[in-house]
Design an enzyme around this catalytic site. Structure first.
Site, PDB file in Angstrom:
ATOM      1  N   HIS A  29     -14.697  -1.493  10.036  1.00 33.94           N
ATOM      2  CA  HIS A  29     -14.124  -2.076   8.817  1.00 33.94           C
ATOM      3  C   HIS A  29     -13.937  -3.567   9.049  1.00 33.94           C
ATOM      4  O   HIS A  29     -12.865  -4.034   9.343  1.00 33.94           O
ATOM      5  CB  HIS A  29     -12.789  -1.383   8.532  1.00 33.94           C
ATOM      6  N   ILE A  72       0.845  -1.204   0.000  1.00 36.84           N
ATOM      7  CA  ILE A  72       0.000   0.000   0.000  1.00 36.84           C
ATOM      8  C   ILE A  72       0.880   1.253   0.000  1.00 36.84           C
ATOM      9  O   ILE A  72       0.630   2.204  -0.727  1.00 36.84           O
ATOM     10  CB  ILE A  72      -0.963   0.033   1.206  1.00 36.84           C
ATOM     11  N   GLY A  73       1.943   1.223   0.810  1.00 35.05           N
ATOM     12  CA  GLY A  73       2.823   2.387   0.917  1.00 35.05           C
ATOM     13  C   GLY A  73       3.439   2.778  -0.419  1.00 35.05           C
ATOM     14  O   GLY A  73       3.492   3.957  -0.780  1.00 35.05           O
TER      15      GLY A  73
HETATM   16  N1  APR Z   1       7.497   1.212  11.129  1.00 33.56           N
HETATM   17  C1  APR Z   1       7.424   1.409   9.798  1.00 33.56           C
HETATM   18  N2  APR Z   1       7.085   0.429   8.928  1.00 33.56           N
HETATM   19  C2  APR Z   1       6.792  -0.772   9.435  1.00 33.56           C
HETATM   20  C3  APR Z   1       6.835  -1.046  10.811  1.00 33.56           C
HETATM   21  C4  APR Z   1       7.205   0.015  11.690  1.00 33.56           C
HETATM   22  N3  APR Z   1       7.282  -0.148  13.010  1.00 33.56           N
HETATM   23  N4  APR Z   1       6.504  -2.345  10.999  1.00 33.56           N
HETATM   24  C5  APR Z   1       6.247  -2.864   9.789  1.00 33.56           C
HETATM   25  N5  APR Z   1       6.437  -1.924   8.826  1.00 33.56           N
HETATM   26  C6  APR Z   1       6.344  -2.048   7.372  1.00 33.56           C
HETATM   27  C7  APR Z   1       6.798  -3.419   6.864  1.00 33.56           C
HETATM   28  O1  APR Z   1       8.227  -3.537   6.897  1.00 33.56           O
HETATM   29  C8  APR Z   1       6.229  -3.422   5.467  1.00 33.56           C
HETATM   30  O2  APR Z   1       7.143  -2.912   4.495  1.00 33.56           O
HETATM   31  O3  APR Z   1       4.998  -1.971   6.912  1.00 33.56           O
HETATM   32  C9  APR Z   1       5.020  -2.483   5.571  1.00 33.56           C
HETATM   33  C10 APR Z   1       3.700  -3.189   5.315  1.00 33.56           C
HETATM   34  O4  APR Z   1       3.676  -3.546   3.988  1.00 33.56           O
HETATM   35  P1  APR Z   1       3.012  -4.897   3.454  1.00 33.56           P
HETATM   36  O5  APR Z   1       3.494  -6.045   4.250  1.00 33.56           O
HETATM   37  O6  APR Z   1       3.187  -4.939   1.965  1.00 33.56           O
HETATM   38  O7  APR Z   1       1.449  -4.679   3.833  1.00 33.56           O
HETATM   39  P2  APR Z   1       0.337  -3.825   3.058  1.00 33.56           P
HETATM   40  O8  APR Z   1      -0.375  -4.689   2.093  1.00 33.56           O
HETATM   41  O9  APR Z   1       0.952  -2.553   2.572  1.00 33.56           O
HETATM   42  O10 APR Z   1      -0.692  -3.541   4.246  1.00 33.56           O
HETATM   43  C11 APR Z   1      -0.329  -2.763   5.376  1.00 33.56           C
HETATM   44  O11 APR Z   1      -2.598  -2.017   5.763  1.00 33.56           O
HETATM   45  O12 APR Z   1      -4.666  -2.670   4.871  1.00 33.56           O
HETATM   46  C12 APR Z   1      -3.754  -2.807   5.927  1.00 33.56           C
HETATM   47  O13 APR Z   1      -4.200  -5.046   6.658  1.00 33.56           O
HETATM   48  C13 APR Z   1      -3.246  -4.214   6.044  1.00 33.56           C
HETATM   49  O14 APR Z   1      -2.374  -3.864   8.233  1.00 33.56           O
HETATM   50  C14 APR Z   1      -2.015  -4.002   6.882  1.00 33.56           C
HETATM   51  C15 APR Z   1      -1.471  -2.662   6.361  1.00 33.56           C
END
Ligand code: APR
Length: 312
Positions: free
Chosen positions: A179, A15-16
């Site tokens: 949600h 998502i980021g």
């Molecule tokens: N600080 C910053 N980033 C972090 C931290 C933290 N303390 N802990 C984890 N992350 C990062 C991970 O390293 C990863 O790159 O958050 C990112 C999450 O990315 P994905 O695993 O690809 O997950 P994504 O599909 O983007 O979803 C993120 O949004 O919709 C919700 O349920 C979903 O909770 C989840 C979140």
């Protein structure tokens, strides 16, 4: 001297990354993409990839990958995606204990470095995570919102358009509540260019769409093995843009309630005016007795999660 806006995205995952791309493409401002130290290079790589796309597609603005919270200083908006996404078979609530620790760490980083930011939380379970964000930062609740209603409403709009065989552009839908499985599609407010959907589709088809909307995230998790990311990112950008441009849009968001709809000290999805003051106003609409009962049930589920979170 006029300054560009600054939008920070916490979590450089699926998502980021999409969020940083949308921020850059729409030229909302400069973007900081922050992840944990182990993934700082990953964030830097994504940032460069997006900036190089600008040279092809004709957008500019800096995208900076980092793991240093000092880099988010002065952010106008911070969007939080940090956390673990669902795997097939998991509910959003199953993520509570893992993502709670993450959201607390992120909230402290934002509190120390970007105290004036409008914060949009995406991490799940959403309503409990955004509550925690407000609690730890101590920010004005108008400045801390959760992105879910715009996504759930978009999902419903998509399914309604498919059933009506018409453009999604003409379809409006309003999905309230938490949600999760208990979300509440407010059918009386779902229209195709002003025409209530109840006049256009048979009841059994609408029922099917309501169920598919509530399970809309799970359907994608099952297909892809991880959570959706394009629409969640687009939903959060819509909210960020409404704030940055003071658009006064009425969007379904997880907002802090202090008596509205009969709920106190909790976040849940309701229609909210988003403008330069943040979540400026909760819009109270009439709900049928059935819808209010469903909203009560949803609020109860969210309250349970908040109570569980307080013990962890
Ligand atoms: N600080 C910053 N980033 C972090 C931290 C933290 N303390 N802990 C984890 N992350 C990062 C991970 O390293 C990863 O790159 O958050 C990112 C999450 O990315 P994905 O695993 O690809 O997950 P994504 O599909 O983007 O979803 C993120 O949004 O919709 C919700 O349920 C979903 O909770 C989840 C979140």
């Amino acid at each position: 001297m006029a300054q560009r806006k600054k939008i920070s995205v916490i979590g450089a995952g699926n998502i980021g990354g999409e969020l940083a791309m949308l921020v850059a493409r729409r030229e909302l401002g400069d973007c900081v993409l922050l992840d944990i130290p182990e993934k700082a290079d990953f964030a830097r790589g994504k940032a460069l990839d997006i900036m190089q796309t600008g040279a092809l597609d004709g957008f500019d603005g800096n995208v900076h990958g980092t793991s240093d919270y000092k880099d988010i200083a002065g952010s106008d908006v911070v969007i939080v995606t940090a956390g673990v996404p669902r795997k097939p078979g998991m509910s959003r609530d199953d993520l509570l204990s893992i993502n709670l620790k993450i959201i607390r760490a992120v909230a402290n980083g934002i509190k120390e470095n970007a105290p004036k930011a409008f914060v949009v939380v995406i991490s799940n379970p959403l309503d409990a995570m955004v509550y925690e964000m407000k609690k730890v930062t101590g920010f004005d609740p108008k400045m801390v919102v959760g992105m879910a209603g715009v996504l759930d409403s978009a999902r419903m709009q998509c399914f309604l358009a498919m059933a009506c065989k018409c453009s999604t552009k003409d379809v409006r839908a309003l999905v309230l509540g938490g949600h999760g499985d208990t979300m509440v599609p407010a059918l009386g407010y779902c229209t195709v260019n002003g025409i209530p959907v109840k006049q256009l589709l048979p009841a059994d088809v609408i029922d099917g769409i309501v169920k598919r909307t509530a399970g809309g995230g799970g359907e994608i998790v099952k297909l892809m093995g991880t959570s959706a990311y394009y629409a969640p990112a687009a939903g959060a950008v819509e909210m960020a843009e409404a704030y940055l441009r003071d658009e006064k849009r009425i969007l379904a968001c997880a907002a802090y309630l202090n008596g509205e709809y009969g709920y106190k000290d909790m976040y849940i999805g309701v229609p909210v005016v988003i403008g330069g003051g943040g979540a400026e106003r909760v819009v109270q609409i009439d709900l049928s007795a059935d819808e209010k009962a469903m909203l009560d049930k949803s609020a109860e589920a969210v309250r349970g999660l908040i109570t569980d979170a307080a013990k962890l």
